[in-house]
Scaffold this motif. Structure first.
Motif, PDB file in Angstrom:
ATOM      1  N   TRP A 101      -9.377 -12.192   6.230  1.00  0.00           N
ATOM      2  CA  TRP A 101      -8.710 -11.757   7.356  1.00  0.00           C
ATOM      3  C   TRP A 101      -7.165 -11.505   7.311  1.00  0.00           C
ATOM      4  CZ3 TRP A 101      -5.360 -15.543   8.480  1.00  0.00           C
ATOM      5  CH2 TRP A 101      -5.651 -16.882   7.834  1.00  0.00           C
ATOM      6  N   ALA A 102      -6.733 -11.852   5.985  1.00  0.00           N
ATOM      7  CA  ALA A 102      -5.179 -11.992   5.942  1.00  0.00           C
ATOM      8  C   ALA A 102      -4.686 -10.607   5.639  1.00  0.00           C
ATOM      9  CB  ALA A 102      -5.025 -13.049   4.441  1.00  0.00           C
ATOM     10  N   TRP A 103      -4.944  -9.852   5.145  1.00  0.00           N
ATOM     11  CA  TRP A 103      -4.293  -8.543   5.295  1.00  0.00           C
ATOM     12  C   TRP A 103      -4.257  -7.748   6.448  1.00  0.00           C
ATOM     13  CZ3 TRP A 103      -1.767  -6.389   1.173  1.00  0.00           C
ATOM     14  CH2 TRP A 103      -1.724  -7.164  -0.200  1.00  0.00           C
ATOM     15  N   PRO A 104      -5.164  -7.760   7.380  1.00  0.00           N
ATOM     16  CA  PRO A 104      -5.192  -7.160   8.768  1.00  0.00           C
ATOM     17  C   PRO A 104      -4.222  -8.175   9.452  1.00  0.00           C
ATOM     18  CG  PRO A 104      -7.426  -7.311   8.120  1.00  0.00           C
ATOM     19  CD  PRO A 104      -7.020  -8.093   6.880  1.00  0.00           C
ATOM     20  N   ALA A 105      -4.202  -9.387   9.333  1.00  0.00           N
ATOM     21  CA  ALA A 105      -3.268 -10.539   9.989  1.00  0.00           C
ATOM     22  C   ALA A 105      -1.941  -9.996   9.397  1.00  0.00           C
ATOM     23  CB  ALA A 105      -3.912 -11.759   9.732  1.00  0.00           C
ATOM     24  N   MET A 129      11.854  -1.679   8.020  1.00  0.00           N
ATOM     25  CA  MET A 129      11.859  -2.004   6.718  1.00  0.00           C
ATOM     26  C   MET A 129      10.650  -2.848   6.007  1.00  0.00           C
ATOM     27  SD  MET A 129      16.068  -2.723   6.293  1.00  0.00           S
ATOM     28  CE  MET A 129      15.597  -4.333   5.573  1.00  0.00           C
ATOM     29  N   PHE A 130      10.323  -3.794   6.704  1.00  0.00           N
ATOM     30  CA  PHE A 130       9.108  -4.446   6.358  1.00  0.00           C
ATOM     31  C   PHE A 130       7.874  -4.061   6.826  1.00  0.00           C
ATOM     32  CE2 PHE A 130      12.136  -8.048   5.662  1.00  0.00           C
ATOM     33  CZ  PHE A 130      11.942  -8.262   4.388  1.00  0.00           C
ATOM     34  N   ALA A 131       7.723  -3.104   7.555  1.00  0.00           N
ATOM     35  CA  ALA A 131       6.385  -2.410   7.822  1.00  0.00           C
ATOM     36  C   ALA A 131       6.314  -1.376   6.824  1.00  0.00           C
ATOM     37  CB  ALA A 131       6.479  -1.731   9.148  1.00  0.00           C
ATOM     38  N   LEU A 132       7.534  -0.748   6.475  1.00  0.00           N
ATOM     39  CA  LEU A 132       7.223  -0.005   5.190  1.00  0.00           C
ATOM     40  C   LEU A 132       7.044  -0.585   4.035  1.00  0.00           C
ATOM     41  CD1 LEU A 132      10.353   2.315   5.874  1.00  0.00           C
ATOM     42  CD2 LEU A 132       7.916   3.088   5.898  1.00  0.00           C
ATOM     43  N   VAL A 133       7.494  -1.774   3.686  1.00  0.00           N
ATOM     44  CA  VAL A 133       7.283  -2.535   2.427  1.00  0.00           C
ATOM     45  C   VAL A 133       5.746  -2.870   2.572  1.00  0.00           C
ATOM     46  CG1 VAL A 133       7.635  -4.547   1.107  1.00  0.00           C
ATOM     47  CG2 VAL A 133       9.767  -3.441   2.009  1.00  0.00           C
ATOM     48  N   TRP A 134       5.421  -3.379   3.713  1.00  0.00           N
ATOM     49  CA  TRP A 134       3.716  -3.483   3.889  1.00  0.00           C
ATOM     50  C   TRP A 134       2.919  -2.599   3.491  1.00  0.00           C
ATOM     51  CZ3 TRP A 134       1.704  -8.262   3.495  1.00  0.00           C
ATOM     52  CH2 TRP A 134       0.344  -8.324   3.816  1.00  0.00           C
ATOM     53  N   ALA A 135       3.190  -1.375   4.214  1.00  0.00           N
ATOM     54  CA  ALA A 135       2.382  -0.174   3.897  1.00  0.00           C
ATOM     55  C   ALA A 135       2.290   0.173   2.379  1.00  0.00           C
ATOM     56  CB  ALA A 135       2.980   0.981   4.732  1.00  0.00           C
ATOM     57  N   TYR A 136       3.491   0.194   1.775  1.00  0.00           N
ATOM     58  CA  TYR A 136       3.245   0.368   0.176  1.00  0.00           C
ATOM     59  C   TYR A 136       2.413  -0.670  -0.379  1.00  0.00           C
ATOM     60  CZ  TYR A 136       4.271   0.993  -4.713  1.00  0.00           C
ATOM     61  OH  TYR A 136       4.566   1.235  -5.811  1.00  0.00           O
ATOM     62  N   ALA A 137       2.557  -1.910   0.019  1.00  0.00           N
ATOM     63  CA  ALA A 137       1.719  -3.232  -0.358  1.00  0.00           C
ATOM     64  C   ALA A 137      -0.034  -2.945  -0.375  1.00  0.00           C
ATOM     65  CB  ALA A 137       2.059  -4.406   0.121  1.00  0.00           C
ATOM     66  N   LEU A 138      -0.267  -2.289   0.951  1.00  0.00           N
ATOM     67  CA  LEU A 138      -1.479  -1.948   1.207  1.00  0.00           C
ATOM     68  C   LEU A 138      -1.986  -0.676   0.538  1.00  0.00           C
ATOM     69  CD1 LEU A 138      -1.397  -2.138   5.243  1.00  0.00           C
ATOM     70  CD2 LEU A 138      -2.643  -3.726   3.649  1.00  0.00           C
ATOM     71  N   HIS A 139      -1.007   0.055   0.152  1.00  0.00           N
ATOM     72  CA  HIS A 139      -1.404   1.315  -0.451  1.00  0.00           C
ATOM     73  C   HIS A 139      -1.755   0.860  -2.004  1.00  0.00           C
ATOM     74  CE1 HIS A 139      -1.419   5.257  -2.613  1.00  0.00           C
ATOM     75  NE2 HIS A 139      -0.193   4.587  -3.393  1.00  0.00           N
ATOM     76  N   VAL A 140      -0.823   0.175  -2.605  1.00  0.00           N
ATOM     77  CA  VAL A 140      -1.028  -0.493  -3.938  1.00  0.00           C
ATOM     78  C   VAL A 140      -2.256  -1.196  -3.956  1.00  0.00           C
ATOM     79  CG1 VAL A 140      -0.307  -1.984  -5.636  1.00  0.00           C
ATOM     80  CG2 VAL A 140       1.258  -0.474  -4.604  1.00  0.00           C
ATOM     81  N   ARG A 141      -2.593  -2.165  -2.908  1.00  0.00           N
ATOM     82  CA  ARG A 141      -3.879  -2.820  -2.992  1.00  0.00           C
ATOM     83  C   ARG A 141      -5.004  -1.693  -3.001  1.00  0.00           C
ATOM     84  NH1 ARG A 141      -7.256  -4.888   2.123  1.00  0.00           N
ATOM     85  NH2 ARG A 141      -8.371  -6.469   1.234  1.00  0.00           N
TER      86      ARG A 141
END
Length: 146
Positions: A101-105, A129-141
Motif C-alpha cells: 500500500w505504500a506507493w498508493p499512499a 514540484m514533488f507531484a512531478l518527481v513522484w510521477a517520475y518515480a512511479l514511471h521508473v517503477r
C-alpha cells in the motif's frame, strides 16, 4: 596449449573465457517477452527510489518553513502544522516502502501536499514540484518492474 592471440576470431570475455561461450546464471534468466533491468534486485532498487524521494521531500518541507515565512509572507500556524505533519508522514511512509500500500499512499500524500496549497501559495508550488518527481518515480517503477 594455444592462447587467444593464436586463435583468430576468439576473444576473451570478462571472466577470462572465450566471449562466444554460452553463459548461465542470472544474466540469462529473463524469459521471452520479459525485459531485464540489469539490476540485481529491481524491487529493492525501486523501494530505495521511493524511500529516497519521500525522505528528500520531508527534508525540503522542513527546511522550507523559515524561507516561506521570510520571503512568502505570513505563514499561519495551520500551514506550519500541515508542513510538519506532511514531513512526518513522508518519513514514516519512506520506512514502509516494502508494503503493497505504500506507493498508493505516497500518491495520496502528494495530493495532500497539493491541497495544502490552499493554506499558502508556496505549498502549492512545492506540491506541484514533488507531484512531478513522484510521477517520475512511479514511471521508473513501472518501467523497471513491468
Amino acid at each position: 596449449m594455444t592462447g587467444p592471440e593464436e586463435r583468430p576470431g576468439v576473444a576473451d570475455g570478462p571472466a577470462g573465457g572465450p566471449a562466444d561461450e554460452p553463459r548461465t546464471g542470472v544474466e540469462g534468466s529473463a524469459g521471452p517477452g520479459q525485459r531485464r533491468s540489469g539490476l540485481r534486485n529491481p524491487e529493492r532498487a525501486v523501494r530505495g527510489l521511493g524511500a529516497g524521494t519521500l525522505a528528500l521531500e520531508a527534508l525540503v518541507l522542513l527546511l522550507a518553513i523559515q524561507p516561506i515565512r521570510v520571503v512568502g509572507g505570513h505563514l499561519s500556524g495551520a500551514a506550519i502544522g500541515a508542513i510538519v505533519g506532511l514531513a512526518v508522514a513522508c518519513v514514516l511512509l519512506a520506512g514502509q516502502m516494502k508494503r503493497s500500500w505504500a506507493w498508493p499512499a505516497g500518491t495520496v500524500l502528494q495530493g495532500l501536499l497539493l491541497l495544502s496549497g490552499l493554506l499558502h501559495w508556496s505549498l502549492l508550488v512545492l506540491g506541484v514540484m514533488f507531484a512531478l518527481v513522484w510521477a517520475y518515480a512511479l514511471h521508473v517503477r513501472r518501467v523497471i518492474l513491468g
